[in-house]
Design a protein around this motif. Structure first.
Motif, PDB file in Angstrom:
ATOM      1  N   ARG B  49      19.650  -5.004 -10.084  1.00 28.50           N
ATOM      2  CA  ARG B  49      20.273  -3.644  -8.509  1.00 28.50           C
ATOM      3  C   ARG B  49      20.009  -2.404  -7.994  1.00 28.50           C
ATOM      4  N   LEU B  69      17.222  -6.296   2.783  1.00 24.23           N
ATOM      5  CA  LEU B  69      16.959  -6.687   2.416  1.00 24.23           C
ATOM      6  C   LEU B  69      17.422  -7.957   0.979  1.00 24.23           C
ATOM      7  N   LEU B  70      18.685  -6.481   0.222  1.00 22.36           N
ATOM      8  CA  LEU B  70      19.165  -7.134  -0.464  1.00 22.36           C
ATOM      9  C   LEU B  70      20.513  -8.566  -0.310  1.00 22.36           C
ATOM     10  N   LEU B  72      19.373 -10.766   2.170  1.00 26.11           N
ATOM     11  CA  LEU B  72      18.820 -12.011   3.175  1.00 26.11           C
ATOM     12  C   LEU B  72      19.222 -13.098   2.232  1.00 26.11           C
ATOM     13  N   ARG B  73      20.190 -13.829   3.126  1.00 30.30           N
ATOM     14  CA  ARG B  73      20.425 -15.538   2.148  1.00 30.30           C
ATOM     15  C   ARG B  73      20.973 -15.923   3.247  1.00 30.30           C
ATOM     16  N   VAL B  74      20.677 -17.303   2.888  1.00 28.49           N
ATOM     17  CA  VAL B  74      21.330 -18.066   3.564  1.00 28.49           C
ATOM     18  C   VAL B  74      23.192 -18.704   3.522  1.00 28.49           C
ATOM     19  N   ASN B  75      23.435 -18.658   4.100  1.00 28.33           N
ATOM     20  CA  ASN B  75      25.200 -18.806   4.050  1.00 28.33           C
ATOM     21  C   ASN B  75      25.188 -19.356   5.633  1.00 28.33           C
ATOM     22  N   CYS B  80      18.724 -21.073   8.196  1.00 26.02           N
ATOM     23  CA  CYS B  80      17.661 -20.536   6.959  1.00 26.02           C
ATOM     24  C   CYS B  80      16.291 -20.614   7.652  1.00 26.02           C
ATOM     25  N   VAL B  83      16.644 -16.937   8.252  1.00 22.62           N
ATOM     26  CA  VAL B  83      16.506 -16.094   7.126  1.00 22.62           C
ATOM     27  C   VAL B  83      14.863 -15.732   7.077  1.00 22.62           C
ATOM     28  N   ARG B  84      14.723 -17.170   7.272  1.00 20.23           N
ATOM     29  CA  ARG B  84      12.703 -17.373   7.041  1.00 20.23           C
ATOM     30  C   ARG B  84      12.171 -16.219   7.886  1.00 20.23           C
ATOM     31  N   ALA B  87      12.699 -12.703   6.422  1.00 27.00           N
ATOM     32  CA  ALA B  87      11.824 -12.262   5.714  1.00 27.00           C
ATOM     33  C   ALA B  87       9.996 -12.430   6.455  1.00 27.00           C
ATOM     34  N   GLU B  88       9.923 -13.240   6.968  1.00 26.57           N
ATOM     35  CA  GLU B  88       8.664 -12.134   7.157  1.00 26.57           C
ATOM     36  C   GLU B  88       8.146 -11.764   8.217  1.00 26.57           C
ATOM     37  N   LEU B  91       7.418  -9.159   5.110  1.00 26.88           N
ATOM     38  CA  LEU B  91       6.204  -9.451   4.537  1.00 26.88           C
ATOM     39  C   LEU B  91       6.170  -8.627   5.289  1.00 26.88           C
TER      40      LEU B  91
END
Lengths: 137, 137
Positions: B49, B69-70, B72-75, B80, B83-84, B87-88, B91
């Motif tokens: 980490r 960034l750290l 970024l998660r689905v909960n 979803c 998050v996507r 993330a895009e 990116l």
DNA sequence: GGGAACACTGTACCACGGTACAGATTGTTA
DNA sequence: TAACAATCTGTACCGTGGTACAGTGTTCCC
């Protein structure tokens, strides 16, 4: 020719007016010519130069490093070999940055790709994704 | 298992001891488990980490961005799709950074390639090289 | 079991990269 | 020719990302 005032340049490159004076003090941009009144007059070159500084900053270079990049040149003080040597160092740094960005990209892509499996994922998906790709320093 | 003390982790990832406490305060690393005495005990995950944080910093991401960034998660809070989407965005940022680095690399290479023609070159060779490659924001 | 080495907390300080005045001049426009 | 904007200089301040104590408690090792 079209010379720019401080506020015109600032607007064009999207930085604060005072930042230009700061860069001048730091030696990142040369002192521009002045009108008789003392007002600064920036040639169009300054636009490129300040853009470059902003870009390089966003890529994690410090102002000192940027200054070094901007002053890489052959002259009576600096031989061709010396310039080449410094340039190679910078090139290696950039290669490293690109490789790291690529790894992070891959991890993010892995993350989004596995996203359809909804519900809570692990503790820190991006680090897990990085590890699964052999992320190392 | 091998849990690490503060100084052991600090040495392993090559940061100042105090930086670890700072990251903890900032929420960049979770509070580690403690011994009865109150001493922190870091699991090996922390190495990855903190490495990641250092890398991302060197690539021009702020601590706030790194935190994002750290995390970024689905909960249950984050779907979803959300998050996507984030993330895009990240990116795209990374692609831009890579492209900029590539341009700078090309400029540096142009610079060193033309180096054999010794003697003083122009005012700012790297910017000239960039311009000759159509460097734009 | 005594001393060095290490860790704890809280708080103060630091460098970098700006950013914001204050007070004086200069430019522009009605 | 007012008056309002833009610029000048110098200096003070600010947010980010740490870094360094001071004072106290814990661990290790002889």
């Amino acid at each position: 020719m079209s010379l720019l005032s401080r506020s015109q340049l600032a607007e064009k490159v999207n930085v604060n007016i005072e930042t230009l004076r700061y860069y001048e003090r730091r030696g990142l941009i040369p002192e521009p010519q002045r009108k008789d009144s003392g007002y600064r007059q920036y040639s169009p070159d300054y636009v490129v130069r300040v853009h470059f500084i902003q870009k390089a900053k966003a890529l994690g270079f410090t102002l000192n490093e940027i200054q070094e990049l901007l002053s890489l040149r052959v002259n009576s003080q600096t031989s061709c070999d010396q310039v080449r040597e410094r340039a190679e160092l910078k090139l290696a740094e950039m290669d490293k940055k690109i490789a790291d960005l690529q790894k992070m990209k891959n991890a993010l892509q892995t993350l989004t790709a596995s996203c359809h499996s909804d519900g809570p994922t692990g503790e820190c998906p991006i680090l897990e994704a990085l590890e699964s790709e052999g992320f190392t320093l």
